[in-house]
Enzyme design. Structure first.
Site, PDB file in Angstrom:
ATOM      1  N   CYS A 153      27.965  47.689  28.935  1.00 46.18           N
ATOM      2  CA  CYS A 153      28.572  48.499  27.877  1.00 46.18           C
ATOM      3  C   CYS A 153      30.078  48.289  27.750  1.00 46.18           C
ATOM      4  O   CYS A 153      30.650  48.554  26.703  1.00 46.18           O
ATOM      5  CB  CYS A 153      28.264  49.983  28.103  1.00 46.18           C
ATOM      6  SG  CYS A 153      28.942  50.626  29.641  1.00 46.18           S
ATOM      7  N   HIS A 163      36.718  37.767  42.069  1.00 44.25           N
ATOM      8  CA  HIS A 163      36.369  38.715  41.013  1.00 44.25           C
ATOM      9  C   HIS A 163      34.908  39.139  41.104  1.00 44.25           C
ATOM     10  O   HIS A 163      34.592  40.332  41.011  1.00 44.25           O
ATOM     11  CB  HIS A 163      36.644  38.118  39.639  1.00 44.25           C
ATOM     12  CG  HIS A 163      36.122  38.958  38.520  1.00 44.25           C
ATOM     13  ND1 HIS A 163      36.703  40.157  38.143  1.00 44.25           N
ATOM     14  CD2 HIS A 163      35.029  38.807  37.716  1.00 44.25           C
ATOM     15  CE1 HIS A 163      36.005  40.699  37.158  1.00 44.25           C
ATOM     16  NE2 HIS A 163      34.980  39.895  36.882  1.00 44.25           N
TER      17      HIS A 163
END
Length: 397
Positions: free
Chosen positions: A46, A78
């Site tokens: 989202c 990351h």
């Protein structure tokens, strides 16, 4: 090289994320045409869109338009942080771990994931699980769904006497509904295009389900509408809402859109409805971040250790073809010479296995240090040694 291309809530609002996702797809398609992309995994949630790629080192002359582009160590760091929930809007949320698993499985099914990204994502999933076991990063109610419910509470106060309509019975809708149940609400209505899914979720939560075509009627007296569908376009417009909800109810209504792309048209806000989206959860996210700062520090330490191990594993992968060649050549010679020896020995009374085991041990011992040193050379990125090994052990036949 390993490349990560992304857009997320840290660098963009929901408008920019929606726009950039399609641009990212276009750039990726162009990269596949112009370069040899060996492996890739895509993640879309989202509030983020990411692609991980394995490809040959090359210049990346593209119009990135605000996309974050990182490679090798930065990209690996990351994905480890991502799996632990440190890159999420709601720090420590568990959903990202499931989303990573799904993206990995999907990529494996379509044969887009190979040894490199397989190693990376297996490690990321392991680290995400380990951090959640060793720290309290995910303690309590931490999800976009629970943040949406908290936002509704901050606007309306106690929700116990409010009617809440949840649109979407997928994973995000389920998170919203579960967060509502924790508030001990009784008036929960679930709407979903697949009615059976709405029924299952409503039953689990003690609410009621409605068919999607009865959405207008359900909105008529709803106090809170939280929408989280996977629709590719808006499902609620100002026109639809105006036709469904009496004017006096519009100004009392709170609508929270946590879908990407968005479910609710921005024009709905012009009707007096208090309309919120993913960007409006940032305040709640900031509070959550402060509460979890010490746990995040502990997670960072674990990530630093695991990143070293991951880089070592990936360097070993680079030298694996040479090691496989060595083993293959050695095994071929061993089998051939073992058979000769057994023929010359004649009747050895069923002790062939003893000879076979002996030759295996000899070969393993001969190559033990060679293989160890090759792995060490790979760890130190000693290209000269690796190049020499490839030449020495190349198969000329």
């Amino acid at each position: 090289m390993i490349l990560n291309i992304r857009i997320d809530h840290k660098t963009a609002d929901i408008n920019k994320i929606e726009e950039s996702t399609s641009k990212m797809d276009e750039i990726f398609a162009k990269m596949q045409e112009e370069h040899h992309v060996q492996e890739f995994i895509q993640i879309k949630t989202c509030n983020r869109a990411e692609i991980y790629l394995v490809m040959d080192e090359c210049s990346l002359d593209y119009q990135w338009n605000g996309l974050v582009v990182e490679k090798n160590e930065k990209a690996l760091e990351h994905v480890l942080k991502l799996s632990c929930g440190l890159e999420s809007m709601i720090i420590g949320e568990d959903q990202i771990l499931g989303q990573l698993k799904e993206a990995y499985k999907s990529s494996v099914k379509t044969s887009c994931c190979g040894h490199v990204l397989g190693t990376v994502f297996t490690k990321a999933i392991h680290v995400g699980q380990a951090v959640r076991k060793k720290t309290r990063i995910n303690q309590g109610s931490v999800s976009i769904g629970s943040a949406a419910v908290n936002l509704a509470e901050s606007v309306l106060g106690d929700l116990k006497c409010k009617k809440v309509l949840v649109i979407g019975a997928g994973k995000m809708g389920t998170l919203v509904a579960k967060a509502l149940v924790e508030k001990h609400l009784k008036a929960i209505v679930v709407a979903n295009r697949t009615y059976d899914r709405a029924v299952c979720l409503a039953k689990e939560l003690g609410g009621s389900a409605i068919h999607f075509d009865r959405l207008s009627r359900a909105m008529e007296d709803a106090d809170v509408v939280i929408s989280a569908t996977g629709a590719p376009h808006t499902i609620l417009t100002a026109e639809k809402l105006k036709a469904a909800v009496p004017p006096e109810n519009l100004e009392k209504m709170v609508m929270i859109d946590i879908a990407n792309p968005r479910d609710i048209d921005e024009d709905v806000g012009d009707l007096g409805v208090r309309l919120y989206n993913i960007d409006d959860l940032r305040g709640i996210a900031d509070k959550n971040k402060k509460m979890r700062e010490s746990e995040a520090e502990e997670a960072e330490k674990i990530i630093a250790e695991e990143l070293e191990l991951l880089e070592k594993s990936l360097r070993h992968l680079e030298v694996e073809p040479v090691i496989a060649q060595i083993r293959s050549q050695a095994e071929a010679i061993r089998l051939r010479e073992t058979e000769k020896a057994i023929r010359k020995l004649g009747d050895i009374d069923g002790k062939e296995k003893v000879v076979d085991d002996l030759t295996k041990v000899v070969v393993d011992r001969v190559f033990l240090n060679i293989i160890h040193n090759l792995k060490e050379a790979a760890e130190h990125d000693d290209k000269a040694v690796l190049k020499t090994a490839k030449y020495i052990f190349k198969n000329n036949r």
